[in-house]
Scaffold this active site. Structure first.
Site, mmCIF file in Angstrom:
data_model
loop_
_atom_site.group_PDB
_atom_site.id
_atom_site.type_symbol
_atom_site.label_atom_id
_atom_site.label_comp_id
_atom_site.label_asym_id
_atom_site.label_seq_id
_atom_site.Cartn_x
_atom_site.Cartn_y
_atom_site.Cartn_z
ATOM 1 N N LYS A 18 0.913 8.711 10.178
ATOM 2 C CA LYS A 18 -0.450 8.464 10.642
ATOM 3 C C LYS A 18 -0.410 8.078 12.126
ATOM 4 O O LYS A 18 0.533 7.406 12.552
ATOM 5 C CB LYS A 18 -1.090 7.335 9.824
ATOM 6 C CG LYS A 18 -1.159 7.623 8.334
ATOM 7 C CD LYS A 18 -1.630 6.393 7.563
ATOM 8 C CE LYS A 18 -1.584 6.614 6.061
ATOM 9 N NZ LYS A 18 -1.974 5.419 5.293
ATOM 10 N N ASP A 28 -0.782 -0.734 1.760
ATOM 11 C CA ASP A 28 -0.703 -2.036 2.420
ATOM 12 C C ASP A 28 -1.986 -2.326 3.185
ATOM 13 O O ASP A 28 -2.393 -1.567 4.062
ATOM 14 C CB ASP A 28 0.483 -2.069 3.387
ATOM 15 C CG ASP A 28 1.813 -2.180 2.658
ATOM 16 O OD1 ASP A 28 1.873 -2.885 1.646
ATOM 17 O OD2 ASP A 28 2.795 -1.552 3.108
ATOM 18 N N THR A 33 0.807 6.458 2.113
ATOM 19 C CA THR A 33 1.302 5.261 2.785
ATOM 20 C C THR A 33 2.331 5.591 3.856
ATOM 21 O O THR A 33 2.986 6.638 3.806
ATOM 22 C CB THR A 33 1.938 4.314 1.744
ATOM 23 O OG1 THR A 33 2.544 3.213 2.419
ATOM 24 C CG2 THR A 33 3.003 5.038 0.924
ATOM 25 N N SER A 34 2.454 4.681 4.802
ATOM 26 C CA SER A 34 3.469 4.831 5.851
ATOM 27 C C SER A 34 4.790 4.210 5.439
ATOM 28 O O SER A 34 5.769 4.276 6.203
ATOM 29 C CB SER A 34 2.970 4.175 7.153
ATOM 30 O OG SER A 34 1.825 4.831 7.634
ATOM 31 N N ASP A 41 -4.957 4.227 1.072
ATOM 32 C CA ASP A 41 -3.803 3.618 1.709
ATOM 33 C C ASP A 41 -3.337 2.489 0.773
ATOM 34 O O ASP A 41 -4.071 2.119 -0.157
ATOM 35 C CB ASP A 41 -4.206 3.068 3.071
ATOM 36 C CG ASP A 41 -3.098 2.266 3.728
ATOM 37 O OD1 ASP A 41 -1.981 2.794 3.865
ATOM 38 O OD2 ASP A 41 -3.360 1.096 4.076
ATOM 39 N N ASP A 55 -7.452 0.679 5.941
ATOM 40 C CA ASP A 55 -7.681 -0.599 6.611
ATOM 41 C C ASP A 55 -7.242 -0.594 8.071
ATOM 42 O O ASP A 55 -7.576 -1.520 8.811
ATOM 43 C CB ASP A 55 -6.912 -1.716 5.888
ATOM 44 C CG ASP A 55 -5.406 -1.579 6.098
ATOM 45 O OD1 ASP A 55 -4.782 -2.529 6.607
ATOM 46 O OD2 ASP A 55 -4.846 -0.520 5.756
#
Length: 593
Positions: A135, A13, A103-104, A11, A160
């Site tokens: 996600k 961030d 990543t989102s 991931d 995270d």
């Protein structure tokens, strides 16, 4: 932990890049501009695609324009965006064909943040622009593994956020959770393979066959919800970390209930149990299984965890299917069994701490909501016990109620949805009342109520008064402050399952000089921690000597178990025969050192 994989999927961030300050500032600006409480947004936004979060607060017709507006705010705020500790060193050690980022965020935003943090942009970067499902759906991680050309089951996901951890698990990968943007409490119980504080605890080796990632046992000590079990040992057949036994609450790895039951019946014929296989994804984990038993209280998976909703959906259907498969396997292997049979279920307070209300706050924060949940939980547990008894009519069912979060509930240590504060402690009288009602219902159904809490500060007196007939605790966390409580419980006829076996192998000694004799000596030293039952049970004997009870009573009252499982142990150690009988003989024959 030491795990061999083909590739690592990160991931961004909160895992590689510290962007928390910028993220919160932009959401606050955006929320204020649209007349929306920023706290409500921050409670649900982390780990979720921006467009999905925006869609929760604005009409569909406004989502695209509002999302574009938000992205411009994010691109303009790079203040404080930097690489998290050890991220740069870890990435520099990875060959580019063996890592990717998922990543989102949008591709444009993620490239900007990586560059601002002076981190390399991977060749394979899967962003919100590349997926139709964000996600906790595994689509992003599945796509990244395919782009690299590797089986997801041979990849390690580093995440995270709870939503990302669930996405990684659902993809079939092993998952390393890092407690950078979320607390350990929020990440526990999801089923991550390992949980560490940050990437400084990782080392990476490149081998001919792929990658070997290591984390020191002293800092990873798996912090998953649930731990020691009634006599549970880990399977030795699993080839990868993601397929090994997870902990002592019945978590086994792999995805085949029939294979899990064969292992249990073969290794634990005197005390079999209904396994949980969290590697199958959301709904197969401890919280998901208990949530699936709730009556008239539907929940679903959100990026931040399980959340109360109006109507049941596919997440509950999946949880029900997983349990049905497990129960069918139990019936096939144990329908004629007679003797004790353990089932485990997350308790009402751990469940109330894990499930969210519609506003993102925990159920435990609302007295009316956790009262409804406790009633629903009780009804569901009793139906589950009745089903087990129908399928295995000769069994004496032991219901282990897992409450690993109970100390945090009682002491007011649960973080709020924003993570900026903590929820107030719940009144101990109320906590005891709810548990007493549950344990009484279990006993009235003909089953034996037991309670498990492997956290420090386990409320022994409260659990005893509530009606638990057996207590599962980590012996290494019992101090002199617990002596009176334990002694009172023993006098009341409560049995104890005390975790004593270290969860990992002892540190390897210095490399031998190369002779066969030296090699044999080194091997013997490495196995010493397991080959000496007397040393293993010392915490129990010391406790018993302090209490002053008859030595003859010790082996009748206490059963020794692993201390939070053996997930970090070598296969040879996991399957070493005779370790449990050896410990039992020591307690019987040598109760005093």
């Amino acid at each position: 932990m030491r795990i061999s994989v083909d590739a690592v999927l990160f991931d961004i961030d909160g895992t590689l890049v510290d962007s928390t300050g910028a993220v919160e500032r932009t959401w606050r600006l955006w929320g204020e501009a649209h007349g929306i409480d920023p706290e409500e947004i921050l409670a649900v936004s982390h780990g979720r695609r921006s467009e999905d979060t925006v869609a929760m607060f604005l009409p569909e017709a406004q989502v695209a324009e509002a999302t574009a507006e938000l992205e411009e705010l994010e691109l303009a705020d790079l203040d404080g965006v930097s690489a998290l500790p050890a991220a740069r060193e870890l990435l520099s050690a990875l060959p580019s064909p063996r890592w990717a980022a998922v990543t989102s965020g949008s591709r444009r935003l993620m490239r900007t943040r990586l560059e601002a943090a002076e981190l390399p942009v991977p060749e394979v970067l899967v962003t919100a622009d590349d997926v139709s499902e964000g996600k906790p759906h595994p689509q992003g991680y599945l796509r990244a593994a395919a782009a690299l050309g590797f089986d997801p089951a041979r990849c390690l996901v580093v995440e995270d956020a709870p939503a990302g951890v669930r996405a990684g698990l659902a993809s079939g990968a092993a998952v390393l959770a890092v407690a950078t943007s979320h607390s350990r409490t929020e990440l526990e119980g999801i089923g991550a393979t390992e949980l560490i504080d940050n990437l400084t605890f990782c080392t990476l080796e490149t081998t001919r066959g792929g990658l070997v990632l290591s984390t020191p046992d002293s800092v990873t000590a798996p912090r998953r919800s649930g731990c020691p079990n009634l006599g549970q040992r880990e399977s030795t057949a699993a080839p990868t970390l993601a397929r090994r036994v997870r902990n002592r609450s019945g978590f086994l790895a792999g995805e085949d209930p029939d294979e899990a039951m064969r292992t249990i019946v073969g290794e634990l014929p005197d005390l079999p149990h209904l396994p949980e296989l969290p590697a199958r994804g959301a709904g197969a984990d401890m919280i998901g299984r208990a949530a699936g038993l709730l009556v008239d209280l539907p929940v679903e998976v959100q990026p931040t965890g399980w959340r109360v909703v109006d109507t049941p959906g596919r997440d509950l259907a999946r949880a029900g299917s997983f349990l049905s498969y497990d129960m069918d396997a139990l019936t096939e292997h144990l329908h004629a069994y007679e003797g004790p049979l353990k089932v485990q279920i997350a308790g009402p307070w751990t469940l109330a701490a894990a499930i969210e209300l519609r506003n993102g706050q925990r159920v435990v924060s609302d007295p009316g909501a956790h009262r409804d949940l406790a009633e629903s939980h009780l009804e569901g547990v009793l139906e589950h016990v009745a089903d087990v008894r129908r399928r295995v009519p000769g069994a004496r069912v032991i219901v282990q109620v897992d409450e690993p979060t109970l100390p945090a509930v009682l002491l007011g240590r649960l973080p709020t949805a924003s993570g900026l504060g903590v929820l107030p402690a719940v009144d101990r009288v109320l906590v005891e009342s709810v548990l007493r009602t549950l344990f009484a219902g279990i006993e009235e159904s003909g089953a034996v109520p037991a309670a498990h809490c492997c956290a420090a500060g386990a409320p022994v007196d409260l659990l005893r008064r509530s009606g638990a007939r057996a207590l599962s605790l980590d012996a290494r966390l019992l101090t002199r402050a617990h002596d009176e409580m334990v002694g009172t419980a023993v006098e009341a006829g409560v049995g104890f399952l005390l975790g004593v076996v270290p969860p990992t192998d002892p540190p390897a000694p210095a490399r031998p000089s190369g002779t066969a004799a030296d090699a044999a000596t080194a091997a013997a030293r490495r196995s010493a921690g397991m080959s000496d039952p007397a040393a293993i049970v010392d915490p129990v004997r010391e406790l018993w000597n302090r209490l002053g009870f008859s030595p003859d009573l010790l082996s009748q009252v206490v059963v020794t178990t692993p201390a939070c499982g053996l997930a970090g142990a070598s296969p040879a150690r996991q399957g070493r025969p005779g370790s449990r009988p050896g410990r039992a003989r020591v307690l019987r024959d040598e109760p005093r050192r």
